[in-house]
Design a protein around this motif. Structure first.
Motif, mmCIF file in Angstrom:
data_model
loop_
_atom_site.group_PDB
_atom_site.id
_atom_site.type_symbol
_atom_site.label_atom_id
_atom_site.label_comp_id
_atom_site.label_asym_id
_atom_site.label_seq_id
_atom_site.Cartn_x
_atom_site.Cartn_y
_atom_site.Cartn_z
ATOM 1 N N ALA A 32 1.810 3.035 1.554
ATOM 2 C CA ALA A 32 2.053 2.853 0.186
ATOM 3 C C ALA A 32 2.770 1.505 -0.233
ATOM 4 O O ALA A 32 2.564 0.573 -1.016
ATOM 5 N N GLU A 33 4.082 1.454 0.756
ATOM 6 C CA GLU A 33 4.863 0.447 0.303
ATOM 7 C C GLU A 33 4.208 -1.000 1.022
ATOM 8 O O GLU A 33 4.383 -2.113 0.321
ATOM 9 N N LEU A 34 3.457 -0.712 2.068
ATOM 10 C CA LEU A 34 2.935 -2.046 2.376
ATOM 11 C C LEU A 34 1.686 -2.452 1.447
ATOM 12 O O LEU A 34 1.639 -3.905 1.276
ATOM 13 N N ARG A 35 1.132 -1.765 0.650
ATOM 14 C CA ARG A 35 -0.191 -1.913 -0.157
ATOM 15 C C ARG A 35 0.764 -2.664 -1.293
ATOM 16 O O ARG A 35 0.036 -3.466 -1.775
ATOM 17 N N ILE A 36 1.807 -1.994 -1.841
ATOM 18 C CA ILE A 36 2.715 -2.491 -2.926
ATOM 19 C C ILE A 36 2.978 -4.282 -2.647
ATOM 20 O O ILE A 36 2.912 -5.059 -3.371
ATOM 21 N N THR A 37 3.429 -4.264 -1.388
ATOM 22 C CA THR A 37 3.853 -5.591 -1.015
ATOM 23 C C THR A 37 2.734 -6.631 -1.098
ATOM 24 O O THR A 37 2.696 -7.749 -1.625
ATOM 25 N N ASP A 38 1.548 -6.202 -0.489
ATOM 26 C CA ASP A 38 0.437 -6.835 -0.524
ATOM 27 C C ASP A 38 -0.133 -7.294 -1.747
ATOM 28 O O ASP A 38 -0.551 -8.432 -2.236
#
Length: 93
Positions: A56-62
């Motif tokens: 989820a954090e990777l998706r938020i950053t992306d």
């Protein structure tokens, strides 16, 4: 810590970046809340939660990066569109 036998995959992500999805992911971030009783999920449960939170954090950053890039591009293109043809309009009369 032992490696978990479980592998967690999040649902497939849409290719279109939207502000609504970014806001929903940010709202779904886990928050620390005081509890009266401790409940243990075990090592496997902790690994599953850790993997899901990392995805989820990777998706938020992306999403944040993509939306910011689109905003800057739109702002730049809008500025260029306002100036395009201005010399002709000013001096071609």
């Amino acid at each position: 810590m032992a490696k978990s036998a479980f592998s967690v995959t999040a649902p497939p992500q849409p290719s279109i970046a939207t502000r609504a999805e970014l806001d929903a992911l940010r709202a779904a971030r886990p928050r620390l809340e005081p509890q009266r009783a401790l409940t243990m999920d075990g090592d496997d449960g902790a690994d599953v939660h850790r993997q899901l939170n990392a995805q989820a954090e990777l998706r938020i950053t992306d999403l944040s990066h993509r939306l910011e890039t689109m905003r800057k591009t739109m702002k730049r293109d809008n500025g260029k569109a306002q100036v395009r043809g201005k010399p002709t309009r000013d001096f071609g009369r």
